[in-house]
Motif scaffolding. Structure first.
Motif, PDB file in Angstrom:
ATOM      1  N   GLN A 273      15.365 -35.358 -15.985  1.00  0.00           N
ATOM      2  CA  GLN A 273      15.504 -34.168 -15.172  1.00  0.00           C
ATOM      3  C   GLN A 273      16.311 -33.141 -15.937  1.00  0.00           C
ATOM      4  O   GLN A 273      17.416 -33.420 -16.408  1.00  0.00           O
ATOM      5  CB  GLN A 273      16.212 -34.480 -13.846  1.00  0.00           C
TER       6      GLN A 273
ATOM      7  N   HIS B  79      12.969 -27.723 -14.899  1.00  0.00           N
ATOM      8  CA  HIS B  79      11.801 -28.523 -15.277  1.00  0.00           C
ATOM      9  C   HIS B  79      11.474 -29.615 -14.258  1.00  0.00           C
ATOM     10  O   HIS B  79      10.508 -30.328 -14.416  1.00  0.00           O
ATOM     11  CB  HIS B  79      12.007 -29.173 -16.637  1.00  0.00           C
ATOM     12  N   GLY B  80      12.255 -29.778 -13.258  1.00  0.00           N
ATOM     13  CA  GLY B  80      11.993 -30.856 -12.318  1.00  0.00           C
ATOM     14  C   GLY B  80      12.113 -32.199 -13.005  1.00  0.00           C
ATOM     15  O   GLY B  80      12.991 -32.429 -13.833  1.00  0.00           O
ATOM     16  N   LEU B  81      11.190 -33.106 -12.681  1.00  0.00           N
ATOM     17  CA  LEU B  81      11.154 -34.429 -13.300  1.00  0.00           C
ATOM     18  C   LEU B  81       9.968 -34.500 -14.258  1.00  0.00           C
ATOM     19  O   LEU B  81       8.849 -34.168 -13.882  1.00  0.00           O
ATOM     20  CB  LEU B  81      11.002 -35.515 -12.241  1.00  0.00           C
TER      21      LEU B  81
ATOM     22  N   TYR C 122      11.845 -41.036 -16.058  1.00  0.00           N
ATOM     23  CA  TYR C 122      11.759 -39.584 -16.015  1.00  0.00           C
ATOM     24  C   TYR C 122      13.064 -38.997 -16.555  1.00  0.00           C
ATOM     25  O   TYR C 122      14.115 -39.615 -16.503  1.00  0.00           O
ATOM     26  CB  TYR C 122      11.621 -39.079 -14.580  1.00  0.00           C
TER      27      TYR C 122
ATOM     28  N   PHE D  98      16.058 -40.713 -14.703  1.00  0.00           N
ATOM     29  CA  PHE D  98      15.768 -41.493 -13.497  1.00  0.00           C
ATOM     30  C   PHE D  98      14.713 -42.546 -13.800  1.00  0.00           C
ATOM     31  O   PHE D  98      13.710 -42.276 -14.458  1.00  0.00           O
ATOM     32  CB  PHE D  98      15.240 -40.604 -12.374  1.00  0.00           C
TER      33      PHE D  98
END
Lengths: 112, 114
Positions: A37, A41-43, A35, A90
């Motif tokens: 970040q 946008h979050g993940l 992912y 991540f």
């Protein structure tokens, strides 16, 4: 608890250069995920894999490649790094039949 | 488009109060709903999750409510504490799929103040 490690923890890269982010998990999980970040946008899912030697495109795969040479290892490759790829990345793993994803500590990538 | 959306980027709650975090989703096929907690410079960790066969799940001070017809789920934190201050990410997915993946919301930054 699942152990997911990432290397490097931070990196500065030049535009157009090649970057490889590595992820290693020690819990025999089948699924692994990458992912990114970004603020607001979050993940967002880039690539994932549910078995060694196979990868699947996530929601934002453009500009990234992935490699799963073994069950334990999952790499994210930026062949030609761009400024827009500056983000925190991540890695996560998940066991088959279990919903919980376990995340690594993250890699902070700065592309200049 | 954004399949999972947290409309509130931030929330401030008084210590001892109830924190309510909301999440909306678009995909009717989603059958797994989760909340992850993330401290700055740390990795997300699972707080609580539910499958679509229930509409509520409690775990201590945490309760997840699921409204499938409204495509909405929420996290309630009772007796909010300063250590609850963090970013909360909602996520949804199709657990029954072999190609299972999660779609995350943008996150809500919760601040619990004295």
């Amino acid at each position: 608890e699942a152990a997911v490690t990432q290397s490097p923890r931070s990196k500065v890269a030049v535009t157009g250069g090649k970057v490889t982010l590595s992820c290693h998990q020690t819990n025999n999980h089948d699924y692994m995920y990458w992912y990114r970040q970004d603020t607001g946008h979050g993940l967002r899912l880039i690539h994932y894999s549910y078995v060694a030697d196979s990868t699947e495109k996530g929601d934002i795969p453009d500009g990234y490649k992935a490699s799963r040479p073994s069950q334990e290892n999952f790499s994210l490759i930026l062949e030609l790094a761009s400024l827009s790829q500056t983000a925190v990345y991540f890695c996560a793993s998940r066991d088959r039949g279990v919903d919980t994803q376990y995340f690594g500590p993250g890699t902070r990538l700065l592309v200049l | 488009g954004q399949q999972v959306k947290q409309s509130s980027p931030s929330l401030t709650v008084q210590e001892g109060g109830i924190s309510i975090l909301n999440c909306d989703y678009e995909n009717d096929m989603f059958d797994y709903f989760a909340w992850y907690k993330k401290y700055p410079d740390n990795s997300p960790t699972l707080l609580i999750s539910v499958r679509s066969n229930v509409d509520k799940r409690e775990d201590g001070r945490l309760t997840v409510f699921l409204n499938k017809s409204g495509k909405h789920f929420s996290l309630h934190i009772t007796a909010s504490q300063p250590e609850d201050t963090a970013v909360y990410l909602c996520a949804a997915g199709i657990a029954s799929s072999s190609f299972s993946k999660l779609v995350f919301g943008q996150g809500t930054s919760l601040s619990v103040v004295p």
